[in-house]
Structure formats: C-alpha cells, structure tokens
Design an enzyme around this catalytic site. Structure first.
Site, PDB file in Angstrom:
ATOM      1  CD  GLU A 286     -55.128 -72.996  42.113  1.00  0.00           C
ATOM      2  OE1 GLU A 286     -54.842 -74.177  42.361  1.00  0.00           O
ATOM      3  OE2 GLU A 286     -54.295 -72.152  41.765  1.00  0.00           O
ATOM      4  CG  HIS A 307     -60.963 -52.482  65.334  1.00  0.00           C
ATOM      5  ND1 HIS A 307     -61.360 -51.494  66.217  1.00  0.00           N
ATOM      6  CD2 HIS A 307     -61.070 -53.653  66.008  1.00  0.00           C
ATOM      7  CE1 HIS A 307     -61.676 -52.049  67.376  1.00  0.00           C
ATOM      8  NE2 HIS A 307     -61.510 -53.358  67.272  1.00  0.00           N
ATOM      9  CE  LYS A 422     -49.114 -71.104  35.522  1.00  0.00           C
ATOM     10  NZ  LYS A 422     -49.064 -72.553  35.688  1.00  0.00           N
TER      11      LYS A 422
HETATM   12  O1  PA5 Z   1     -52.826 -76.255  43.246  1.00  0.00           O
HETATM   13  C1  PA5 Z   1     -52.159 -76.138  42.228  1.00  0.00           C
HETATM   14  O2  PA5 Z   1     -52.079 -77.054  41.397  1.00  0.00           O
HETATM   15  C2  PA5 Z   1     -51.381 -74.879  41.910  1.00  0.00           C
HETATM   16  O3  PA5 Z   1     -51.594 -73.881  42.846  1.00  0.00           O
HETATM   17  C3  PA5 Z   1     -49.898 -75.174  41.888  1.00  0.00           C
HETATM   18  O4  PA5 Z   1     -49.513 -75.668  43.143  1.00  0.00           O
HETATM   19  C4  PA5 Z   1     -49.086 -73.925  41.562  1.00  0.00           C
HETATM   20  O5  PA5 Z   1     -49.540 -73.382  40.365  1.00  0.00           O
HETATM   21  C5  PA5 Z   1     -47.614 -74.264  41.456  1.00  0.00           C
HETATM   22  O6  PA5 Z   1     -47.398 -75.234  40.480  1.00  0.00           O
HETATM   23  P1  PA5 Z   1     -46.069 -76.072  40.444  1.00  0.00           P
HETATM   24  O7  PA5 Z   1     -45.970 -76.827  41.712  1.00  0.00           O
HETATM   25  O8  PA5 Z   1     -46.210 -76.970  39.253  1.00  0.00           O
HETATM   26  O9  PA5 Z   1     -44.931 -75.092  40.288  1.00  0.00           O
END
Ligand code: PA5
Length: 448
Positions: A286, A307, A422
């Site tokens: 990310e 393996h 989303k």
């Molecule tokens: O690193 C990030 O920002 C994302 O992976 C969020 O943690 C994830 O999308 C969950 O979001 P939230 O904590 O707002 O539910």
C-alpha cells in the site's frame, strides 16, 4: 537490541557500489521524513510514537486487557488491513499460529471483519455459543464495510448474551478521536473507546491501541514491545549506509528495482512469522504500489514453500525477484533428534543435533542454491523472537518502508487505489449516492 542487515549474498546483482550510489537519495529521503517536508507528512505520527505515546491511554489499554482476560473465553477482534494485520502478526509471532489451541489463561482470539465471507461469520458465531465473549472493533475511518458488517453481527450477539449494561462493558471501540459512525455509536451506547491518532495511518498503527489492545489481551508484554520500538527509534538515524541499516535496506531494494526486479519475497524459516510477512506485504504494497511503480511484496515460509514455489524461484525467479530472509539467531524452542536402533530411516547421522541446527542448514543450503540461480538474497538477522526484538523489527521495517518510498518518488502514506473497488461495490449494492454509476457497471458485467 540490534539488527544485522547482510547484503553480501546479493552482490552479483547489486554491488556495494550500486548501494553507495543510492546513498545520497536515501539520506535525502530520511531527512525528508525527519523534517516532515515530504508528501504525506501529516501521517508521520508513527515516527516518534514509541517514545511519545499517550501514557494515560496506554494504562487504559492494559486495564481493558485485564478486564478481557478475566471476563471472556473469546475475544473477537474486528478490523481489516492495518486495523488487524499488525495485532495478528505480533500474536502469532510471539505466542503461536496455534495460539487458540494452546493451554493458557488468556482468551482465544478470533479475527473477523477482514473478509465478507458469510461462512467465516457463521462459523465464528457458532464457536461463540455457550462462551463468554468480548469484542474489540477497530476502524480508523469507522465506516469500512467489512468490519461494519461484522460489528453489526457480533454486537447483536453480545446483546443476545448479556444485559444492555453488561454488553456495553464488553465492547471496546478503537477508532478516530472524534469522527466517524463508529465513534458516534460508541459514544451513544457507552462503549469504551481508544484512539487511532490522526497522524498515524492504518498500516503504521500496530503500536497504537489498534494493535496494542488485542496484543495485551493475549498476554504479551506491551511495555517490552514498546521498549524495543523505542530503541529502534534511537538507532536508525545514521547518515551513511554503513552505519544505518534503514538507509542500506531502502537503497538496496531500490537498486534491485532499478535493475528490473519486480518482486521482493519476504522469507521466514519460522511459520510463526507468516502473518508478520502478511503485515509486511500490506506495509510495502500500500505504501509503494502507486503511480505505476513499486516492488510487489510476496512472502514464503521455508522450507514449506520450497516444496511448492522453490522450483519456480530456483529456475525462473532470477529475472523477477530477490529474497529477504528474516532470520532469528535463537529459536523460541528446540528439539533434539534422537538416535534410533537399526537406523531404518537413515537419519542417525542427525542424532544429537537440534531441529534448529537442521533448519539453519536448510537456510544456508537454500541461500547458496537460490543465489546460484541468480536470485539475490538479503538477510535481516535478529537475535531472538521476543517482545523487544519484534517491537524493534516493526519500527525498523516502518522506517525502511517510508525511506524506500521517498527514494522511489511516491507518497508512502496514502492509498488512493484502495477506493476504486469500494466505489464499484457501493454502486452495485445500491448505496445511496452511487445511483449514477450502478447501471454502467451492471452493463459492463452483463447483468442487466
Ligand atoms: O493502511 C490502511 O490505511 C488501510 O489498510 C486501512 O487500515 C484499512 O483499509 C482499514 O481501514 P479502517 O481502519 O478505516 O477501517
């Protein structure tokens, strides 16, 4: 506490000179981070967090963990991405992937709300039958669909099992200090809340209440975890690749990238690190995967995956990838191989040797084989699997990721691409506000 970062087994691909050439960029990236002058600088709370955290909240986390330990058989942890991976990684690493099956005086811990699978929810609801439960729902935004659906289901379950007063004591919400539907719900129902700081993004939040409450509920010493991270906060400020492993690692992975490698494979020889690798995959994926750039983070547990994927890595991996092995010098436990009369299985040559010795020989043999196959091998060498060392390792990797992302020229602290699926999902579900997109998307799918 220390980490030894070894690049000598990658030198045929990335030389010491290649790394040194990237040193100025790595130093500049570290300065950008420290001076908060880069993109995403509103999300740098994690940099000083190990030494500068909310002590009052930390004490409340420990108190809540004690309540959870004393009052439930099962803790349900609801969250997705950065809101669950860190806690699960630390619990599996320091306790065990089999934590729930161990004899212990702490509750079983189940992670849910990280998929939309009805089977997972149905199964967990049935596991909770006749058990005392507590719920920790974690969402920084407070609006993420996956945890929100799971919270509806498990909140209902808590209210079915207990009186409204008792139910309210068993629900803990970790979310934004002031905004979001989760915060509003928690305030109106009287649930205890913990804060995801504004300046700490999800994937950098394991050392906030996000990770610390479930980790503490599993019986892990969160003071020691924070101490390890605090030591790392002091240790990685050097200005050369020789005296700062963060700079060296960030430089070397960019050097691999510049030479056309597309994947970094995080490898462990301990299955308890499998979820830690998942945490790393989110951290790097990310943070760096944007603007058409970035190494794709993958992971393996060896020798298990030798393996399955070993063949590919050995003979076709060289053009694609390099490996980074996280190695612990002391095993958590060990097992001595016994001598057997008759030696029918031919293993007496190992009699008296420990399994950790054999595991290390597997690592050394694989290192030589994969480097012979042209796959560069980096080693992050740690002392032992302990609270302090894991806290240290978490902070080390967060800093490597940030510096590496700045060298790459991306904003390591946003995740605009996560929104696309989303939006489509909301439109297809008919969420108010997404009406215009629905028809177009359904046509593309051939469902109208
Ligand atoms: O690193 C990030 O920002 C994302 O992976 C969020 O943690 C994830 O999308 C969950 O979001 P939230 O904590 O707002 O539910």
């Amino acid at each position: 506490m220390s980490i030894k970062f070894v690049t000598s087994h990658a030198e045929s691909i990335v030389s010491a000179d290649d790394i040194k050439r990237l040193e100025p960029q790595a130093v500049a990236a570290l300065e950008t981070l420290n001076n908060k002058t880069g993109e995403g600088s509103d999300f740098l709370g994690w940099v000083t967090l190990p030494q500068d955290y909310d002590k009052e909240e930390f004490a409340r986390i420990k108190k809540a963990a004690e309540y959870i330990k004393g009052n439930c058989d099962i803790l349900i942890v609801i969250g997705i991405g950065g809101s669950y991976l860190g806690a699960r990684a630390v619990i599996e690493c320091l306790k065990s992937p089999n934590y729930n099956s161990l004899k212990k005086d702490t509750p079983d811990i189940y992670f849910i709300g990280n998929t939309i699978s009805p089977s997972m929810v149905t199964e967990l609801v049935s596991i909770c039958e006749d058990k005392d439960i507590c719920v920790n729902v974690i969402s920084k935004s407070g609006t993420t669909t996956e945890p929100a659906i799971a919270f509806r289901i498990f909140r209902d379950l808590v209210y079915k099992k207990y009186s409204p007063e008792e139910a309210a004591k068993r629900i803990f919400c970790t979310t934004d200090r002031a905004k979001g539907t989760l915060k509003a719900l928690a305030d109106s129902e009287g649930y205890e809340t913990f804060v995801v700081p504004d300046d700490v993004g999800g994937r950098f939040s394991v050392l906030t209440a996000v990770g610390l409450l479930p980790i503490a509920a599993s019986g892990i010493d969160i003071d020691a975890l924070m101490q390890g991270a605090a030591e790392a906060q002091n240790d990685f400020n050097g200005k050369t690749v020789e005296d700062n492993a963060v700079l060296k690692y960030a430089a070397v992975r960019n050097a691999f990238y510049n030479k056309g490698k597309k994947l970094e494979c995080f490898v462990s020889y301990e299955p308890c690190m499998a979820m830690f690798n998942e945490w790393l995959k989110q951290l790097f994926g990310e943070s760096e995967g944007k603007d058409g750039k970035g190494l794709f983070p993958v992971s393996c547990v060896f020798s298990t995956d030798l393996h399955s994927l070993g063949q590919y890595i050995q003979e076709s991996g060289s053009s694609l990838m390099f490996e980074t092995v996280i190695k612990f010098n002391k095993p958590k436990d060990d097992f001595v191989i016994t001598e057997q009369e008759g030696n029918i299985d031919g293993l007496n040559f190992l009699a008296g040797k420990t399994m950790s010795y054999v595991n290390e020989k597997a690592r050394q043999g694989t290192l030589l084989a994969h480097t012979d196959g042209g796959v560069g091998n980096l080693v992050v060498e740690c002392d032992e699997i302990s609270e302090k060392e894991i806290g240290y390792l978490i902070y080390f990797y967060e800093k490597v990721c940030a510096v590496s992302g700045y060298i790459l020229g991306v904003n390591p602290f946003n995740q605009p691409g996560v929104e696309s699926y989303k939006k489509n999902m909301f439109a297809l579900l008919g969420k108010p506000g997404y009406e215009n997109e629905k028809e177009t998307l359904e046509k593309r799918l051939g469902i109208c």
